[in-house]
Write a protein that holds these residues in place. Structure first.
Motif, PDB file in Angstrom:
ATOM      1  N   ASP A  24     -24.005 -10.456   3.866  1.00 54.92           N
ATOM      2  CA  ASP A  24     -25.255  -9.487   4.186  1.00 54.92           C
ATOM      3  C   ASP A  24     -24.813  -8.648   5.335  1.00 54.92           C
ATOM      4  OD1 ASP A  24     -25.034 -11.283   6.219  1.00 54.92           O
ATOM      5  OD2 ASP A  24     -27.273 -11.767   5.825  1.00 54.92           O
ATOM      6  N   GLY A  25     -23.238  -8.845   5.895  1.00 56.00           N
ATOM      7  CA  GLY A  25     -22.753  -8.204   6.832  1.00 56.00           C
ATOM      8  C   GLY A  25     -23.261  -8.504   8.251  1.00 56.00           C
ATOM      9  N   LYS A  26     -23.807  -9.755   8.485  1.00 52.53           N
ATOM     10  CA  LYS A  26     -24.498 -10.156   9.822  1.00 52.53           C
ATOM     11  C   LYS A  26     -23.259 -10.921  10.303  1.00 52.53           C
ATOM     12  CE  LYS A  26     -29.298  -9.626   9.283  1.00 52.53           C
ATOM     13  NZ  LYS A  26     -29.601  -8.384   9.164  1.00 52.53           N
ATOM     14  N   ILE A  27     -23.156 -10.939  11.757  1.00 53.27           N
ATOM     15  CA  ILE A  27     -22.260 -11.589  12.247  1.00 53.27           C
ATOM     16  C   ILE A  27     -22.573 -13.060  12.227  1.00 53.27           C
ATOM     17  CG2 ILE A  27     -20.894 -11.749  14.482  1.00 53.27           C
ATOM     18  CD1 ILE A  27     -21.563  -8.613  14.712  1.00 53.27           C
ATOM     19  N   LEU A  28     -21.396 -13.701  12.152  1.00 56.36           N
ATOM     20  CA  LEU A  28     -21.547 -15.330  11.991  1.00 56.36           C
ATOM     21  C   LEU A  28     -20.752 -15.893  13.346  1.00 56.36           C
ATOM     22  CD1 LEU A  28     -21.237 -15.944   8.281  1.00 56.36           C
ATOM     23  CD2 LEU A  28     -23.417 -15.805   9.279  1.00 56.36           C
ATOM     24  N   GLN A  44     -25.492 -11.738  22.029  1.00 55.52           N
ATOM     25  CA  GLN A  44     -25.948 -10.445  21.633  1.00 55.52           C
ATOM     26  C   GLN A  44     -25.481 -10.057  20.169  1.00 55.52           C
ATOM     27  OE1 GLN A  44     -23.988  -8.458  24.971  1.00 55.52           O
ATOM     28  NE2 GLN A  44     -26.163  -8.001  25.844  1.00 55.52           N
ATOM     29  N   ALA A  45     -24.076 -10.421  19.784  1.00 57.77           N
ATOM     30  CA  ALA A  45     -23.693 -10.133  18.474  1.00 57.77           C
ATOM     31  C   ALA A  45     -24.002 -11.055  17.388  1.00 57.77           C
ATOM     32  CB  ALA A  45     -22.229  -9.990  18.639  1.00 57.77           C
ATOM     33  N   LEU A  46     -24.133 -12.201  17.706  1.00 57.49           N
ATOM     34  CA  LEU A  46     -24.284 -13.140  16.463  1.00 57.49           C
ATOM     35  C   LEU A  46     -25.827 -12.885  15.721  1.00 57.49           C
ATOM     36  CD1 LEU A  46     -23.317 -16.656  18.094  1.00 57.49           C
ATOM     37  CD2 LEU A  46     -22.179 -15.119  16.270  1.00 57.49           C
ATOM     38  N   GLY A  47     -25.675 -12.642  14.477  1.00 59.32           N
ATOM     39  CA  GLY A  47     -27.012 -12.549  13.671  1.00 59.32           C
ATOM     40  C   GLY A  47     -27.314 -11.050  13.660  1.00 59.32           C
ATOM     41  N   GLN A  48     -26.518 -10.188  14.454  1.00 56.53           N
ATOM     42  CA  GLN A  48     -26.622  -8.696  14.158  1.00 56.53           C
ATOM     43  C   GLN A  48     -25.858  -8.159  13.135  1.00 56.53           C
ATOM     44  OE1 GLN A  48     -28.933  -7.057  16.189  1.00 56.53           O
ATOM     45  NE2 GLN A  48     -29.426  -8.944  16.584  1.00 56.53           N
ATOM     46  N   SER A  49     -26.124  -7.153  12.496  1.00 67.09           N
ATOM     47  CA  SER A  49     -25.200  -6.357  11.612  1.00 67.09           C
ATOM     48  C   SER A  49     -23.900  -5.787  12.085  1.00 67.09           C
ATOM     49  CB  SER A  49     -25.922  -5.090  11.050  1.00 67.09           C
ATOM     50  OG  SER A  49     -25.148  -4.198  10.237  1.00 67.09           O
ATOM     51  N   LEU A  50     -22.735  -5.840  11.473  1.00 66.08           N
ATOM     52  CA  LEU A  50     -21.622  -5.146  11.889  1.00 66.08           C
ATOM     53  C   LEU A  50     -21.776  -3.686  12.276  1.00 66.08           C
ATOM     54  CD1 LEU A  50     -19.093  -6.694   9.277  1.00 66.08           C
ATOM     55  CD2 LEU A  50     -19.245  -7.209  11.742  1.00 66.08           C
ATOM     56  N   ASP A  51     -23.086  -3.098  11.841  1.00 66.08           N
ATOM     57  CA  ASP A  51     -23.128  -1.737  12.398  1.00 66.08           C
ATOM     58  C   ASP A  51     -23.084  -1.748  13.950  1.00 66.08           C
ATOM     59  OD1 ASP A  51     -23.514  -0.972   9.810  1.00 66.08           O
ATOM     60  OD2 ASP A  51     -25.565  -0.673   9.981  1.00 66.08           O
ATOM     61  N   TYR A  66     -17.081  -2.983   1.628  1.00 60.25           N
ATOM     62  CA  TYR A  66     -17.665  -4.407   2.039  1.00 60.25           C
ATOM     63  C   TYR A  66     -18.042  -4.818   0.878  1.00 60.25           C
ATOM     64  CZ  TYR A  66     -19.275  -8.110   5.271  1.00 60.25           C
ATOM     65  OH  TYR A  66     -19.347  -9.230   5.868  1.00 60.25           O
ATOM     66  N   ARG A  67     -18.776  -3.936   0.315  1.00 61.97           N
ATOM     67  CA  ARG A  67     -19.664  -4.698  -0.891  1.00 61.97           C
ATOM     68  C   ARG A  67     -18.875  -4.879  -2.008  1.00 61.97           C
ATOM     69  NH1 ARG A  67     -23.897  -1.291   1.266  1.00 61.97           N
ATOM     70  NH2 ARG A  67     -23.193   0.623   0.042  1.00 61.97           N
ATOM     71  N   GLU A  68     -17.715  -3.964  -2.189  1.00 66.32           N
ATOM     72  CA  GLU A  68     -16.706  -4.392  -3.219  1.00 66.32           C
ATOM     73  C   GLU A  68     -16.011  -5.393  -2.956  1.00 66.32           C
ATOM     74  OE1 GLU A  68     -14.202  -3.155  -6.516  1.00 66.32           O
ATOM     75  OE2 GLU A  68     -16.214  -2.387  -5.659  1.00 66.32           O
ATOM     76  N   VAL A  69     -15.421  -5.810  -1.734  1.00 59.87           N
ATOM     77  CA  VAL A  69     -14.850  -7.162  -1.510  1.00 59.87           C
ATOM     78  C   VAL A  69     -15.638  -8.186  -1.650  1.00 59.87           C
ATOM     79  CG1 VAL A  69     -13.814  -8.147   0.601  1.00 59.87           C
ATOM     80  CG2 VAL A  69     -13.421  -5.958   0.377  1.00 59.87           C
ATOM     81  N   MET A  70     -16.974  -8.398  -1.259  1.00 56.35           N
ATOM     82  CA  MET A  70     -17.777  -9.347  -1.727  1.00 56.35           C
ATOM     83  C   MET A  70     -17.907  -9.661  -2.906  1.00 56.35           C
ATOM     84  SD  MET A  70     -18.386 -10.947   1.049  1.00 56.35           S
ATOM     85  CE  MET A  70     -18.681 -11.090   2.658  1.00 56.35           C
TER      86      MET A  70
END
Length: 159
Positions: A24-28, A44-51, A66-70
């Motif tokens: 989903d692009g959320k930082i893990l 601050q970053a964990l759980g946030q979008s890569l945006d 990103y979607r293509e790779v996934m």
């Protein structure tokens, strides 16, 4: 050999940012170098979008890739370095270079992990060199072209 290797300590101590994101692009995952480069703490970053680190004007292109790779499980950036703009927490532009690894956890949901290097200083130096080269080329174009006289050993004015 009885020596052990602490992979977690290595990843945390790495000079390059190591960032992982889910499908989903959320930082893990966000290591200390990611904090140094981008200005966001792990909290601050964990759980946030890569945006969080992608400049707005590049987000559409990023998410298409990103979607293509996934979807396919394939990326050419395992071995090829990708150089792209990014943004710091304070809004300033960064130039980063990274490779990615596609991870297939047991639960089946793909994860992308990136090893990221801040190349902003190098990029700025190269931009300044290109600007200087352009200035030199422009000054050469504006110089008058004079008729070149051959060396005297090959030209005798008395003839």
């Amino acid at each position: 050999m009885n020596q052990t290797f602490d992979l977690r300590a290595f990843v945390e101590a790495a000079a390059d940012a190591i960032i992982a994101a889910g499908a989903d692009g959320k930082i893990l995952y966000w290591n200390d170098a990611a904090t140094r480069i981008f200005g966001f703490t792990a909290a601050q970053a964990l759980g946030q979008s890569l945006d969080l680190i992608i400049p707005e004007r590049f987000r559409s292109r990023h998410w298409n890739g990103y979607r293509e790779v996934m979807a396919t499980g394939k990326t050419k950036y395992r071995s090829d370095v990708l150089r792209v703009p990014a943004q710091h927490r304070d809004g300033r532009a960064l130039s980063i270079a990274f490779t990615v690894s596609l991870l297939e956890p047991e639960d089946g949901e793909r994860v992308i992990a990136a090893i990221v290097r801040d190349e902003t200083a190098r990029w700025n130096e190269e931009r300044e060199l290109r600007r200087r080269l352009e200035d030199v080329e422009q000054s050469q174009k504006s110089r008058p072209r004079w008729f070149a006289v051959p060396p005297t050993s090959r030209f005798n004015a008395r003839q």
